[in-house]
Write a protein that holds these residues in place. Structure first.
Motif, PDB file in Angstrom:
ATOM      1  N   LEU A 293       0.837  -1.206   0.000  1.00 47.03           N
ATOM      2  CA  LEU A 293       0.000   0.000   0.000  1.00 47.03           C
ATOM      3  C   LEU A 293       0.869   1.251   0.000  1.00 47.03           C
ATOM      4  O   LEU A 293       0.586   2.206  -0.727  1.00 47.03           O
ATOM      5  N   ILE A 294       1.941   1.253   0.760  1.00 48.18           N
ATOM      6  CA  ILE A 294       2.854   2.401   0.774  1.00 48.18           C
ATOM      7  C   ILE A 294       3.498   2.570  -0.599  1.00 48.18           C
ATOM      8  O   ILE A 294       3.625   3.697  -1.098  1.00 48.18           O
ATOM      9  N   ALA A 295       3.881   1.478  -1.240  1.00 46.10           N
ATOM     10  CA  ALA A 295       4.452   1.554  -2.601  1.00 46.10           C
ATOM     11  C   ALA A 295       3.439   2.183  -3.555  1.00 46.10           C
ATOM     12  O   ALA A 295       3.800   3.017  -4.394  1.00 46.10           O
ATOM     13  N   TYR A 296       2.188   1.818  -3.418  1.00 41.60           N
ATOM     14  CA  TYR A 296       1.141   2.413  -4.271  1.00 41.60           C
ATOM     15  C   TYR A 296       0.983   3.900  -3.966  1.00 41.60           C
ATOM     16  O   TYR A 296       0.888   4.720  -4.884  1.00 41.60           O
ATOM     17  N   LEU A 297       0.961   4.270  -2.695  1.00 44.55           N
ATOM     18  CA  LEU A 297       0.794   5.669  -2.332  1.00 44.55           C
ATOM     19  C   LEU A 297       1.958   6.531  -2.813  1.00 44.55           C
ATOM     20  O   LEU A 297       1.770   7.703  -3.112  1.00 44.55           O
ATOM     21  N   LYS A 298       3.142   5.955  -2.889  1.00 47.78           N
ATOM     22  CA  LYS A 298       4.308   6.682  -3.381  1.00 47.78           C
ATOM     23  C   LYS A 298       4.154   7.035  -4.854  1.00 47.78           C
ATOM     24  O   LYS A 298       4.659   8.061  -5.303  1.00 47.78           O
ATOM     25  N   ASP A 299       3.464   6.184  -5.623  1.00 49.53           N
ATOM     26  CA  ASP A 299       3.317   6.411  -7.053  1.00 49.53           C
ATOM     27  C   ASP A 299       2.003   5.801  -7.548  1.00 49.53           C
ATOM     28  O   ASP A 299       1.994   4.776  -8.223  1.00 49.53           O
TER      29      ASP A 299
END
Length: 118
Positions: A109-115
């Motif tokens: 989820l953090i990877a998605y929020l980053k990009d």
């Protein structure tokens, strides 16, 4: 020339979190949040650029006093702790989200929020 990695070393290496996998976890957030900065804030503020952003810093959103009283930036470790148990890290926030138990789900989820545009 670099030596080739051993099969054991390659097998033990953890894969990078997948933003695509994280997108499926964002469905839990989408009722209240958007990843598009142009979207009007809903129940929650947009999350575009959340990684590295100062907490409670969007000008046209009425954050809770509990979050406004905080002084930090949303780093990956901060987001990880928050996504694990938001009510214990930030009591008083108005969230129906109770957290993601699995570390790999939070990382995705953090990877998605980053990009989010991918």
């Amino acid at each position: 020339m670099f030596p080739a990695a051993s099969p054991a070393a390659a097998a033990s290496a953890e894969p990078a979190p997948s933003a695509q996998s994280g997108k499926k976890h964002f469905i839990r957030c989408a009722a209240c949040h958007s990843t598009d900065a142009a979207d009007r804030s809903a129940t929650g503020p947009h999350l575009n650029g959340i990684v590295g952003r100062t907490a409670a810093s969007l000008p046209h959103f009425a954050y809770t006093s509990a979050l406004r009283a905080q002084d930090f930036k949303w780093s990956e470790p901060k987001l990880d702790a928050f996504l694990k148990s938001p009510h214990s890290t930030h009591p008083g926030m108005c969230l129906t989200f109770n957290g993601l138990a699995k570390a790999e789900d939070r990382a995705a989820l953090i990877a998605y929020l980053k990009d989010p545009a991918g």
